[in-house]
Write an enzyme that holds these catalytic residues in place. Sequence first.
Site, PDB file in Angstrom:
ATOM      1  N   THR A 116       0.857  -1.177   0.000  1.00  0.00           N
ATOM      2  CA  THR A 116       0.000   0.000   0.000  1.00  0.00           C
ATOM      3  C   THR A 116       0.898   1.233   0.000  1.00  0.00           C
ATOM      4  O   THR A 116       1.933   1.254   0.650  1.00  0.00           O
ATOM      5  CB  THR A 116      -0.937  -0.002   1.217  1.00  0.00           C
ATOM      6  N   PHE A 125       1.123   5.166   0.884  1.00  0.00           N
ATOM      7  CA  PHE A 125       0.485   6.162   1.739  1.00  0.00           C
ATOM      8  C   PHE A 125       1.001   7.544   1.362  1.00  0.00           C
ATOM      9  O   PHE A 125       2.137   7.680   0.907  1.00  0.00           O
ATOM     10  CB  PHE A 125       0.842   5.909   3.207  1.00  0.00           C
TER      11      PHE A 125
END
Length: 688
Positions: free
Chosen positions: A275, A277
């Site tokens: 992921t 960010f």
Amino acid sequence: MTEQQPDLAGLRQGLDEVDTGIVRLIAQRRELIDAIAKLKEQGPSGIQDPDRERRVLDGVMAVATDLGVSASLVRTIFRELISDSVAQQARHLNGDGGGRVRVAFQGAAHAYSDAAAQKYLAGRGLAGDLTGHRTFREAAGALLAGDADLAVLPIENTTAGSINEVYALLREQPLFIVGEETWKVDHCLAAPQDVPLPRLSRILSHPQGLEQCSQFLQTLPHAIPVTHFDTAGAMQSVAAAGDPSLAAIGSPEAAAAYGLVVLRHGIADTEENYTRFVALSAQPAPVDVRIPCKTSLILVTRHEEGALLRCLEVLSGSGHSMTKLESRPRPGRPWEYLFFLDFEGNAADPRTAAALDELRSAALFIKVLGSYPAKALRHPPRPGEVPGSPPEESPAETLEAVAADEAPAARRSRHYRLVDRAARPADTVIRVGDVLLGGDGFVVMAGPCSVESAGQIGATARFVRDHGAHVLRGGVFKPRTSPYAFQGLGWDGLDLLVAAGRETGLPVVTEVMAVDQVPRLARAADILQVGARNMQNFDLLRELGKVDRPVLLKRGLSSTIEEWLAAAEYVVAQGNQQVILCERGIRTFESATRNTLDLSAVPVVRERSHLPVIVDPSHGTGQRRYVAPMAWAARAAGAHGLLIEVHPDPDQALSDADQSLTFEQFAALMRGLAAIPAAAGALAAGQQ
Ligand code: PEP
Ligand code: MN
């Protein structure tokens, strides 16, 4: 027993001293980096030098191989060290570091966002007070209300894609991206007690967590997935309920923090699950131009034909490389779209500022979300190389005669069009793992004929990797002449092959024999091999044309080059352009070797087609003592690589024992290869 204890204690003490020494050396390395950063502060040069980084990595991996230490372990450690030193230098230039910031994130304590925010702060030498919020909007609200200095929110996941809610906030609110961070998501299944999986009735997680583990969840027919507002919160609820039929999906760290037992590790559908960010602030934060940056923006194009193309041309024309482009519906304007775009560049750099100005007039609307130090950079692949290759001497003069006399177009076939060199004058280059196959690269694929056991494939993988192979081979579905011969380990073998590939960092190639094997093999393997016996299995070829996976197409036992290229056309015509041709010997009247290796096919194929061509001298000769000379000849003939059978104990191999190399023979083959100049570039040059 009692005699051994002092020894063990002594050894452990030795180990502790070595560990302390390692940390001291890291501290020493950081002091040197500091000195370098000070030097660079005065100069105009950037802090990231990919060539230098590559040389550092190659250098330490060579030392590792000499010392018998796993090269992939050393590579992993040094990637982290290099990334730490880049961050250290960036801090210097930007004058960051020290201080305390208040950070808002979404989720409960120990959520992935919490971990990513901590990592972001640590990389910048900052201490923080972190506060979890129920929603993304609430986290952004805390920032805008002045209750936080930063908000760290997820923006995209490599499996599930963009997080639209966060993009919506970026569009609507006065928020600026000041940094980015990546986090490897490693989902596990955790419960209050160690219970058998069939006893579970409900599995709690964030919808993203459930989606990313959907294949695993399908193996639990009695358990119902239940959505929760975040993964760590799901763990917390399961711990609080204390019901043994409940479990949650989230990080192992969160499981430990809430006192849960991990029932199963690594349950995500894809192993490489990251992921990204972004760190948001209420004010933009200019970054020193010597730090490699990315700029993110939202773009709405004009209502004209070719409007998007014109915007992209502004970027490419000014030398900015785009790293992301995604279209989203434009709210309230049915069938209109806006674009989220990231490119490598820094608005503080006059060249980038000029491009942004030009973009403003080319577009209908742009909002620059920020320029920030890049973290999630793709590692660009490089051409496969033989370790220790001498500087390339061009055999161009001797090869010039090969191609020049007749134009390829004059020989055009009725049986194929797309694979024809005339359709695409440039070589097709195919990415396999981190290396490029085709063009000027030379890629070695090596491993056993068949995967036989975890020990056999693991040992072979480590050996061939440490001696310069780029890809691991291993058959699990074997096309054998006799139905009584070993048929391969099937899907169990595939798991062993994939595990060995993962452990060594090598992509894997394995044979696909039937149409119904395609989807599952395409998910697990990096290259799908079509065996000689299946070269004209047209249903299989068509099916492989529909998947986004390189296909290694062997030449049929008695096939002409024309038929071979026409078979490749079946794959390419369906949409998949990633075909690697493999010459593996043909049937002739000659019986001294298993097959007759037709090396002349290499320059012929290179002339007629843009597809890469590799050579398999193992099946081509059938006898191990002939393999190395024909491998060297293949490189000299202009092949783009090799497929070689290697076995820890060839005489005991369950298939193709006679032609499998010992480890020593493979090492000698690789050493010899380094002395052969590659003809690859020269051949293409001869055709002009
Ligand atoms: C193999 O690579 O093990 C194999 C079966 O090869 P071929 O299809 O060339 O016989
Ligand atoms: Mn074989």
